[in-house]
Scaffold this motif. Structure first.
Motif, mmCIF file in Angstrom:
data_model
loop_
_atom_site.group_PDB
_atom_site.id
_atom_site.type_symbol
_atom_site.label_atom_id
_atom_site.label_comp_id
_atom_site.label_asym_id
_atom_site.label_seq_id
_atom_site.Cartn_x
_atom_site.Cartn_y
_atom_site.Cartn_z
ATOM 1 N N SER A 221 10.074 -10.255 -1.582
ATOM 2 C CA SER A 221 9.712 -9.379 -0.638
ATOM 3 C C SER A 221 8.119 -9.258 -0.598
ATOM 4 C CB SER A 221 10.283 -8.083 -0.645
ATOM 5 O OG SER A 221 11.688 -7.895 -0.620
ATOM 6 N N VAL A 222 7.749 -8.957 0.890
ATOM 7 C CA VAL A 222 6.386 -8.781 0.795
ATOM 8 C C VAL A 222 5.979 -7.304 0.493
ATOM 9 C CG1 VAL A 222 4.215 -8.477 2.575
ATOM 10 C CG2 VAL A 222 6.197 -10.409 2.839
ATOM 11 N N ILE A 223 5.246 -6.950 -0.373
ATOM 12 C CA ILE A 223 4.652 -5.604 -0.768
ATOM 13 C C ILE A 223 3.599 -5.076 0.115
ATOM 14 C CG2 ILE A 223 4.350 -4.147 -2.537
ATOM 15 C CD1 ILE A 223 6.902 -5.449 -2.690
ATOM 16 N N CYS A 224 3.742 -3.930 0.832
ATOM 17 C CA CYS A 224 2.742 -3.380 1.626
ATOM 18 C C CYS A 224 2.422 -1.942 1.161
ATOM 19 C CB CYS A 224 3.347 -3.288 3.100
ATOM 20 S SG CYS A 224 2.513 -2.526 4.272
ATOM 21 N N SER A 225 1.047 -1.772 1.229
ATOM 22 C CA SER A 225 0.642 -0.235 1.105
ATOM 23 C C SER A 225 -0.039 0.064 2.270
ATOM 24 C CB SER A 225 -0.510 -0.598 -0.123
ATOM 25 O OG SER A 225 -0.937 0.749 -0.307
ATOM 26 N N LEU A 226 0.087 1.410 2.671
ATOM 27 C CA LEU A 226 -0.208 1.895 3.822
ATOM 28 C C LEU A 226 -1.882 2.523 3.513
ATOM 29 C CD1 LEU A 226 0.249 3.051 6.659
ATOM 30 C CD2 LEU A 226 0.699 5.423 5.643
ATOM 31 N N SER A 227 -2.845 2.617 4.390
ATOM 32 C CA SER A 227 -4.208 3.226 4.222
ATOM 33 C C SER A 227 -4.799 3.677 5.660
ATOM 34 C CB SER A 227 -4.804 1.977 3.466
ATOM 35 O OG SER A 227 -4.869 0.934 4.378
ATOM 36 N N ARG A 228 -5.467 4.492 5.548
ATOM 37 C CA ARG A 228 -6.196 5.156 6.663
ATOM 38 C C ARG A 228 -7.231 4.032 6.982
ATOM 39 N NH1 ARG A 228 -6.732 10.918 4.313
ATOM 40 N NH2 ARG A 228 -7.005 9.351 2.175
ATOM 41 N N ALA A 229 -7.849 4.196 8.332
ATOM 42 C CA ALA A 229 -8.846 3.347 8.696
ATOM 43 C C ALA A 229 -10.191 3.466 8.134
ATOM 44 C CB ALA A 229 -8.749 3.227 10.198
ATOM 45 N N SER B 72 -5.963 0.166 -1.590
ATOM 46 C CA SER B 72 -4.587 -0.675 -1.306
ATOM 47 C C SER B 72 -4.697 -2.168 -1.897
ATOM 48 C CB SER B 72 -4.268 -0.730 0.378
ATOM 49 O OG SER B 72 -3.815 0.546 0.484
ATOM 50 N N ALA B 73 -5.962 -2.618 -1.548
ATOM 51 C CA ALA B 73 -5.920 -4.216 -2.093
ATOM 52 C C ALA B 73 -6.163 -4.075 -3.648
ATOM 53 C CB ALA B 73 -7.246 -4.753 -1.616
ATOM 54 N N GLU B 74 -6.503 -3.262 -4.186
ATOM 55 C CA GLU B 74 -6.567 -3.285 -5.769
ATOM 56 C C GLU B 74 -5.098 -3.134 -6.213
ATOM 57 O OE1 GLU B 74 -8.581 -0.868 -9.417
ATOM 58 O OE2 GLU B 74 -8.972 -0.181 -7.417
ATOM 59 N N ALA B 75 -4.265 -2.181 -5.510
ATOM 60 C CA ALA B 75 -2.929 -1.945 -6.097
ATOM 61 C C ALA B 75 -2.000 -3.006 -5.776
ATOM 62 C CB ALA B 75 -2.384 -0.648 -5.441
ATOM 63 N N LEU B 76 -2.409 -3.923 -4.769
ATOM 64 C CA LEU B 76 -1.784 -5.123 -4.304
ATOM 65 C C LEU B 76 -1.950 -6.438 -4.951
ATOM 66 C CD1 LEU B 76 -1.301 -4.413 -0.613
ATOM 67 C CD2 LEU B 76 0.518 -4.200 -2.262
ATOM 68 N N LYS B 77 -3.028 -6.314 -6.119
ATOM 69 C CA LYS B 77 -3.394 -7.683 -6.545
ATOM 70 C C LYS B 77 -2.440 -8.313 -7.430
ATOM 71 C CE LYS B 77 -8.394 -6.453 -7.590
ATOM 72 N NZ LYS B 77 -9.332 -5.998 -8.741
ATOM 73 N N GLY B 78 -1.516 -7.738 -7.853
ATOM 74 C CA GLY B 78 -0.439 -8.723 -8.540
ATOM 75 C C GLY B 78 0.751 -8.996 -7.847
ATOM 76 N N ALA B 79 0.642 -8.770 -6.458
ATOM 77 C CA ALA B 79 1.891 -9.112 -5.501
ATOM 78 C C ALA B 79 1.895 -10.690 -5.394
ATOM 79 C CB ALA B 79 1.767 -8.312 -4.370
ATOM 80 N N ALA B 80 3.008 -11.121 -5.075
ATOM 81 C CA ALA B 80 3.263 -12.516 -4.748
ATOM 82 C C ALA B 80 2.688 -12.535 -3.465
ATOM 83 C CB ALA B 80 4.751 -13.114 -4.962
ATOM 84 N N ARG B 81 3.277 -11.939 -2.540
ATOM 85 C CA ARG B 81 2.955 -11.651 -1.333
ATOM 86 C C ARG B 81 2.587 -10.132 -0.737
ATOM 87 N NH1 ARG B 81 7.565 -13.762 2.519
ATOM 88 N NH2 ARG B 81 8.833 -12.981 1.033
ATOM 89 N N ALA B 82 1.231 -9.977 -0.164
ATOM 90 C CA ALA B 82 0.657 -8.699 -0.069
ATOM 91 C C ALA B 82 0.534 -8.484 1.463
ATOM 92 C CB ALA B 82 -0.427 -8.522 -0.819
ATOM 93 N N ARG B 83 0.415 -7.256 1.903
ATOM 94 C CA ARG B 83 0.066 -6.634 3.187
ATOM 95 C C ARG B 83 -0.476 -5.324 3.217
ATOM 96 N NH1 ARG B 83 4.487 -6.243 8.181
ATOM 97 N NH2 ARG B 83 4.438 -8.479 7.754
#
Length: 513
Positions: free
Chosen positions: A68-76, A84-95
């Protein structure tokens, strides 16, 4: 437009915003793995910038889930997006999913920003996120109550900056299906570059229309992503229910004509796991996953179903995972057989120590209960006492005495860190006496706002009882869940589980959307 409907599950983010539904990293990871087995397209794993705990949960899920695509929410803002980008580094597919409020009410009263400032912040946020991740979702919070001309300008800008999914939230559950669907259609027609992004719907259930609004957004508005949660979990009245959306589209394929990648046989296991983890019991008449969803009490209905199932059933119970799964393990079963059954149930324990602890609890349960069901196993490994090193309070033993005409008494032995306490109390009943005994030593000062009991399996007095205790203290609301064939013991476990969460000082910052 594509005929594929994307299922975006936000149980671990928006669903977790239900008071008392916050989950540990291990609980989130277990549910994320079940969502992957369910073949959810996108899993919104959390709000990485909200707390260290949420960051670690998103990071762990990104590393563990590959399909699955792994997504992290962030304020603007840059900080949230970078986190969010740092937490998602290990994802095969990130959003990265970024949002900012666009309704006049929210801009003026909450953000205290002008429309021009909001427009520019949305532009900069998406531009920054696009440099860190190729898959960017943008949400105008309270989008449905936003002024259409302004909203169109914002959406055109963020698509130009690289947003690949545009989500239109009905943040407060105000929408009506026909009007909501038409609102999205109008936006898509007015935004010049609307064809460069997938359009998404995110509906809350304050008026009981989240599922209807979401489906109207798809059929009238042309959206191709639905944001939803298992059991409709979420703050206030909850979110759009994943199981209802999925089975509506599958059952009425003649009307929707949309393809889904979901493995529907994993719906009920996912529902049970979320319910047992959060302590939010599924109402018996809940569509698809309620205990009575496929029950027939009327003699006329029973006669019809026996002659032909489709007289009163529009979908089969086994299609959504209701087929009975009684395990063939007993008190003589070995550790390897137990470990294999855990794998078949999709339960991944992190260490041999956790497996050994779970196996010991299984053997203890098998000595007290003649028939063991999969639900018993799920409850057993969900019990936080499987990993006592993570607990401050642990139940050691409990004895209680009650008889007609006498005030019940309870004696409880429990550990608080390295200390062992033995306490006694009386009460209006054995449960009340047991909990009062614990509180007499802990002195938490917490208010109990919910106490509920349900049977993990049905049809037998041997069924394990599952107790949920919800405590409130100092603005925090936590759930504790305990399971045991003895309902008094289950109650004490649930109370100590809730106290453990109060004892933990992990911060939770509510996400929005």
């Amino acid at each position: 437009m594509s005929d594929k409907l994307i299922i975006f599950d936000t149980t671990l983010r928006d669903g977790e915003q239900s008071p008392g539904a916050s989950m540990t990293r291990e609980e989130k990871l277990r549910i994320a793995r079940q969502l992957e087995r369910l073949r959810v397209d996108v899993i919104e794993a959390g709000f990485a910038a909200s707390s260290h705990g949420d960051f670690e949960a998103v990071k762990a899920i990104a590393a563990a889930v590959r399909e699955s695509v792994i997504c992290s929410l962030s304020r603007a803002n840059d900080r949230d997006i970078a986190r969010s980008a740092e937490a998602l580094k290990g994802a095969a597919r990130a959003r990265i999913h970024t949002f900012i409020a666009t309704s006049p009410l929210h801009m003026e009263k909450k953000l205290r920003m002008t429309p021009q400032q909001v427009h520019e912040q949305a532009r900069q946020a998406v531009r920054y996120a696009r440099n860190l991740c190729g898959d960017i979702e943008f949400s105008p919070e309270d989008g449905y109550r936003s002024e259409p001309d302004f909203l169109c300008r914002v959406l055109e800008t963020v698509i130009d900056e690289g947003a690949t999914t545009i989500n239109i939230p009905d943040t407060v559950g105000y929408a009506i299906p026909e009007l909501y669907g038409q609102f999205i259609l109008d936006l898509r027609r007015r935004v010049p570059n609307s064809d460069k992004a997938v359009w998404s719907v995110h509906c809350h259930n304050d008026l009981g229309m989240a599922v209807a609004n979401s489906l109207a957004g798809v059929m009238i508005g042309g959206a191709r992503q639905i944001e939803c949660t298992i059991n409709g979990l979420g703050e206030r009245a909850g979110n759009c229910s994943l199981e209802e959306v999925v089975m509506a589209v599958r059952t009425r394929r003649d009307y929707f004509k949309l393809e889904l990648g979901i493995d529907a046989t994993q719906i009920v296991p996912a529902s049970r796991m979320v319910s047992q983890t959060t302590g939010f019991v599924v109402q018996p008449n809940k569509a698809v996953v309620g205990a009575n969803a496929f029950a027939h009490a009327s003699g006329i209905h029973q006669d019809g179903v026996l002659k032909a199932r489709d007289t009163y059933e529009i979908m089969r119970a086994e299609d959504v995972g209701w087929a009975t799964n009684k395990i063939v393990l007993g008190k003589l079963s070995g550790r390897n057989a137990f470990k294999q059954r855990l794998q078949e149930l999709g339960i991944d324990l992190d260490s041999e120590g956790e497996i050994n602890a779970a196996f010991a609890r299984f053997k203890d349960l098998a000595d007290r209960k003649s028939e063991i069901f999969d639900e018993d196993i799920i409850a057993l490994v969900s019990d936080e006492s499987v990993t006592p090193e993570h607990e401050h309070y642990r139940l050691l033993s409990l004895a209680q005495h009650s008889e007609t005409g006498e005030r019940p008494q309870a004696r409880v032995s429990f550990a608080a860190g390295a200390l062992e306490h033995q306490v006694e109390s009386d009460g209006n009943g054995p449960v009340d006496a047991s909990l009062k005994a614990i509180e007499s030593r802990v002195k938490s000062g917490a208010e109990m706002v919910l106490y509920s009991v349900s049977a993990i399996t049905s049809g037998s007095t041997e069924s394990q009882g599952e107790v949920t205790v919800r405590l409130q203290h100092g603005g925090r609301v936590v759930n504790g869940v305990g399971a045991d064939p003895d309902i008094v013991v289950a109650s004490a476990k649930a109370y100590l589980s809730a106290l453990n969460k109060l004892h933990s000082k992990a911060e939770r910052v509510a996400a929005q959307g």
